[in-house]
Write an enzyme that holds these catalytic residues in place. Structure first.
Site, PDB file in Angstrom:
ATOM      1  N   ALA A 155      39.049  43.439  40.101  1.00 20.76           N
ATOM      2  CA  ALA A 155      37.850  42.994  39.362  1.00 20.76           C
ATOM      3  C   ALA A 155      38.082  42.888  37.855  1.00 20.76           C
ATOM      4  O   ALA A 155      37.385  42.121  37.175  1.00 20.76           O
ATOM      5  CB  ALA A 155      36.694  43.945  39.654  1.00 20.76           C
ATOM      6  N   SER A 179      43.446  37.443  48.180  1.00 27.30           N
ATOM      7  CA  SER A 179      42.614  36.320  48.620  1.00 27.30           C
ATOM      8  C   SER A 179      42.836  35.124  47.694  1.00 27.30           C
ATOM      9  O   SER A 179      43.368  35.273  46.583  1.00 27.30           O
ATOM     10  CB  SER A 179      41.133  36.728  48.599  1.00 27.30           C
ATOM     11  OG  SER A 179      40.746  37.086  47.274  1.00 27.30           O
ATOM     12  N   HIS A 189      46.810  37.934  43.685  1.00 29.18           N
ATOM     13  CA  HIS A 189      45.550  38.199  44.385  1.00 29.18           C
ATOM     14  C   HIS A 189      45.786  37.972  45.868  1.00 29.18           C
ATOM     15  O   HIS A 189      46.394  36.955  46.253  1.00 29.18           O
ATOM     16  CB  HIS A 189      44.430  37.274  43.898  1.00 29.18           C
ATOM     17  CG  HIS A 189      44.087  37.492  42.463  1.00 29.18           C
ATOM     18  ND1 HIS A 189      43.297  38.528  42.047  1.00 29.18           N
ATOM     19  CD2 HIS A 189      44.477  36.815  41.360  1.00 29.18           C
ATOM     20  CE1 HIS A 189      43.193  38.474  40.737  1.00 29.18           C
ATOM     21  NE2 HIS A 189      43.892  37.454  40.286  1.00 29.18           N
ATOM     22  N   ASN A 192      47.959  43.138  40.403  1.00 29.17           N
ATOM     23  CA  ASN A 192      46.702  42.658  40.976  1.00 29.17           C
ATOM     24  C   ASN A 192      45.605  43.388  40.198  1.00 29.17           C
ATOM     25  O   ASN A 192      45.289  44.536  40.495  1.00 29.17           O
ATOM     26  CB  ASN A 192      46.614  42.987  42.462  1.00 29.17           C
ATOM     27  CG  ASN A 192      45.349  42.436  43.095  1.00 29.17           C
ATOM     28  OD1 ASN A 192      44.414  42.052  42.387  1.00 29.17           O
ATOM     29  ND2 ASN A 192      45.301  42.407  44.410  1.00 29.17           N
ATOM     30  N   ARG A 240      36.741  31.405  46.305  1.00 29.72           N
ATOM     31  CA  ARG A 240      35.740  32.463  46.388  1.00 29.72           C
ATOM     32  C   ARG A 240      34.473  32.045  45.646  1.00 29.72           C
ATOM     33  O   ARG A 240      34.389  30.982  45.045  1.00 29.72           O
ATOM     34  CB  ARG A 240      36.293  33.772  45.782  1.00 29.72           C
ATOM     35  CG  ARG A 240      37.557  34.320  46.433  1.00 29.72           C
ATOM     36  CD  ARG A 240      37.319  35.084  47.713  1.00 29.72           C
ATOM     37  NE  ARG A 240      36.312  36.124  47.619  1.00 29.72           N
ATOM     38  CZ  ARG A 240      36.560  37.376  47.234  1.00 29.72           C
ATOM     39  NH1 ARG A 240      37.783  37.740  46.898  1.00 29.72           N
ATOM     40  NH2 ARG A 240      35.594  38.276  47.219  1.00 29.72           N
ATOM     41  N   GLU A 283      50.683  37.675  38.169  1.00 26.27           N
ATOM     42  CA  GLU A 283      49.391  38.150  38.688  1.00 26.27           C
ATOM     43  C   GLU A 283      49.305  37.786  40.172  1.00 26.27           C
ATOM     44  O   GLU A 283      49.618  36.656  40.557  1.00 26.27           O
ATOM     45  CB  GLU A 283      48.256  37.488  37.898  1.00 26.27           C
ATOM     46  CG  GLU A 283      46.877  37.897  38.368  1.00 26.27           C
ATOM     47  CD  GLU A 283      45.784  37.493  37.383  1.00 26.27           C
ATOM     48  OE1 GLU A 283      45.937  37.721  36.161  1.00 26.27           O
ATOM     49  OE2 GLU A 283      44.762  36.936  37.845  1.00 26.27           O
ATOM     50  N   ASP A 311      45.344  41.823  26.246  1.00 24.82           N
ATOM     51  CA  ASP A 311      46.067  42.238  25.027  1.00 24.82           C
ATOM     52  C   ASP A 311      47.309  43.050  25.385  1.00 24.82           C
ATOM     53  O   ASP A 311      48.373  42.872  24.792  1.00 24.82           O
ATOM     54  CB  ASP A 311      45.151  43.048  24.109  1.00 24.82           C
ATOM     55  CG  ASP A 311      44.059  42.184  23.483  1.00 24.82           C
ATOM     56  OD1 ASP A 311      44.207  40.945  23.506  1.00 24.82           O
ATOM     57  OD2 ASP A 311      43.057  42.739  22.988  1.00 24.82           O
ATOM     58  N   PRO A 362      41.119  48.293  40.380  1.00 22.54           N
ATOM     59  CA  PRO A 362      40.065  49.075  41.015  1.00 22.54           C
ATOM     60  C   PRO A 362      39.738  48.661  42.457  1.00 22.54           C
ATOM     61  O   PRO A 362      39.702  47.473  42.777  1.00 22.54           O
ATOM     62  CB  PRO A 362      38.850  48.852  40.103  1.00 22.54           C
ATOM     63  CG  PRO A 362      39.172  47.645  39.305  1.00 22.54           C
ATOM     64  CD  PRO A 362      40.664  47.607  39.169  1.00 22.54           C
ATOM     65  N   ASN A 363      39.522  49.657  43.257  1.00 23.35           N
ATOM     66  CA  ASN A 363      39.078  49.547  44.657  1.00 23.35           C
ATOM     67  C   ASN A 363      40.158  49.083  45.632  1.00 23.35           C
ATOM     68  O   ASN A 363      39.924  49.065  46.847  1.00 23.35           O
ATOM     69  CB  ASN A 363      37.839  48.629  44.788  1.00 23.35           C
ATOM     70  CG  ASN A 363      36.673  49.169  44.003  1.00 23.35           C
ATOM     71  OD1 ASN A 363      36.306  50.339  44.161  1.00 23.35           O
ATOM     72  ND2 ASN A 363      36.091  48.367  43.119  1.00 23.35           N
TER      73      ASN A 363
HETATM   74  O1  CA2 Z   1      42.152  39.100  46.387  1.00 28.08           O
HETATM   75  C1  CA2 Z   1      42.427  39.988  45.592  1.00 28.08           C
HETATM   76  O2  CA2 Z   1      43.505  40.600  45.610  1.00 28.08           O
HETATM   77  C2  CA2 Z   1      41.382  40.420  44.545  1.00 28.08           C
HETATM   78  O3  CA2 Z   1      42.071  40.743  43.339  1.00 28.08           O
HETATM   79  C3  CA2 Z   1      40.663  41.630  45.085  1.00 28.08           C
HETATM   80  C4  CA2 Z   1      39.513  42.074  44.177  1.00 28.08           C
HETATM   81  C5  CA2 Z   1      38.566  40.933  43.875  1.00 28.08           C
HETATM   82  O4  CA2 Z   1      37.616  41.359  42.923  1.00 28.08           O
HETATM   83  C6  CA2 Z   1      39.321  39.747  43.340  1.00 28.08           C
HETATM   84  O5  CA2 Z   1      38.395  38.689  43.228  1.00 28.08           O
HETATM   85  C7  CA2 Z   1      40.425  39.284  44.265  1.00 28.08           C
HETATM   86  C8  CA2 Z   1      38.684  43.150  44.838  1.00 28.08           C
HETATM   87  C9  CA2 Z   1      39.457  44.362  45.180  1.00 28.08           C
HETATM   88  C10 CA2 Z   1      38.546  45.284  45.875  1.00 28.08           C
HETATM   89  O6  CA2 Z   1      39.212  45.761  47.002  1.00 28.08           O
HETATM   90  C11 CA2 Z   1      38.474  46.158  48.057  1.00 28.08           C
HETATM   91  C12 CA2 Z   1      39.194  46.512  49.166  1.00 28.08           C
HETATM   92  C13 CA2 Z   1      38.530  46.897  50.283  1.00 28.08           C
HETATM   93  C14 CA2 Z   1      37.160  46.944  50.284  1.00 28.08           C
HETATM   94  C15 CA2 Z   1      36.453  46.603  49.181  1.00 28.08           C
HETATM   95  C16 CA2 Z   1      37.109  46.190  48.033  1.00 28.08           C
END
Ligand code: CA2
Length: 164
Positions: free
Chosen positions: A78, A103, A101, A75, A108, A99, A88, A11-12
Site C-alpha cells: 500500500a 497482482s 507487485h 513490493n 485493479r 518494484e 526519497d 504492509p500486510n
Molecule cells: O499485488 C501486490 O503485490 C500489491 O502490492 C499488494 C498490496 C496492494 O495494496 C497493492 O495494490 C498490490 C496489498 C498487500 C496486502 O496484502 C494482503 C495479503 C493478504 C490479505 C490482505 C492483504
C-alpha cells in the site's frame, strides 16, 4: 564478493496466502522467501528478505542497503500509492531497484492502480504472482552483469549490463 540483493515487503504482505487468496493467491510470504532463497543459490547471489508494516522501518532498511547491497527488490504494497519517504530513500540507492507487485495493479481499482514509488524504480514487474520476485531477481543480476556462466546464453540478453 558475492552479489547481494535486499528484498523488501511492505504492509500486510505477512498475510499473503492467509487472507484474500482470491486476489493475491494461496502462496504465503514464507513460501516466497524460500523460493527466493532457492533462486539465490542458483544465481550465485545472497539475499536479505524482510517484511515490515512500518514505513520508517522500510526507509531505514533501504538506507542500510547503501554501499552494502547491489540491488533492491521491493513490493511496497500500500505504500506504493502514498510514500514520498520511500521515493526519497530509493533515490539514494544507486543500484537496480525493481518494484514487484503480485497482482496486476493496472487492472485493479482506482485506489490500487497508481504506484508513485515506481517513479524511483529501475523497473516494475506486476501481475506475475509470486513468480514476479524470481523474475526480478534474474533481471537484477542480469542488469548488474553478474549472471553466472551456468545460465544459458539465451537468458543473458543482448547487452551484458541489461541496459536498453
Ligand atoms: O499485488 C501486490 O503485490 C500489491 O502490492 C499488494 C498490496 C496492494 O495494496 C497493492 O495494490 C498490490 C496489498 C498487500 C496486502 O496484502 C494482503 C495479503 C493478504 C490479505 C490482505 C492483504
Amino acid at each position: 564478493m558475492a552479489t547481494k540483493i535486499m528484498i523488501l515487503n511492505g504492509p500486510n504482505l505477512n498475510f499473503l496466502g492467509i487472507r484474500e487468496p482470491h486476489i493475491y493467491g494461496p502462496t504465503t510470504l514464507k513460501e516466497i522467501k524460500a523460493s527466493c532463497e532457492a533462486a539465490a543459490k542458483f544465481l550465485g547471489v545472497t539475499i536479505a528478505f524482510h517484511q515490515s508494516n512500518l514505513e520508517g522501518e522500510l526507509v531505514s532498511l533501504i538506507q542500510s542497503a547503501h554501499g552494502k547491497f547491489d540491488a533492491i527488490i521491493m513490493n511496497p504494497a500500500a505504500y506504493s500509492f502514498t510514500s514520498i519517504a520511500l521515493i526519497d530513500a530509493l533515490k539514494i540507492f544507486e543500484g537496480p531497484k525493481i518494484e514487484v507487485h503480485i497482482s496486476n495493479i493496472h487492472a485493479r481499482d482506482e485506489l490500487h492502480r497508481h504506484s508513485i514509488t515506481s517513479s524511483a524504480s529501475t523497473a516494475v514487474i506486476c501481475g506475475l504472482g509470486p513468480y514476479g520476485y524470481l523474475a526480478a531477481m534474474l533481471a537484477a543480476v542480469q542488469r548488474l552483469g553478474k549472471l553466472p556462466e551456468s545460465i544459458p546464453p539465451a537468458l543473458h540478453g543482448l547487452r551484458p549490463s541489461g541496459k536498453a
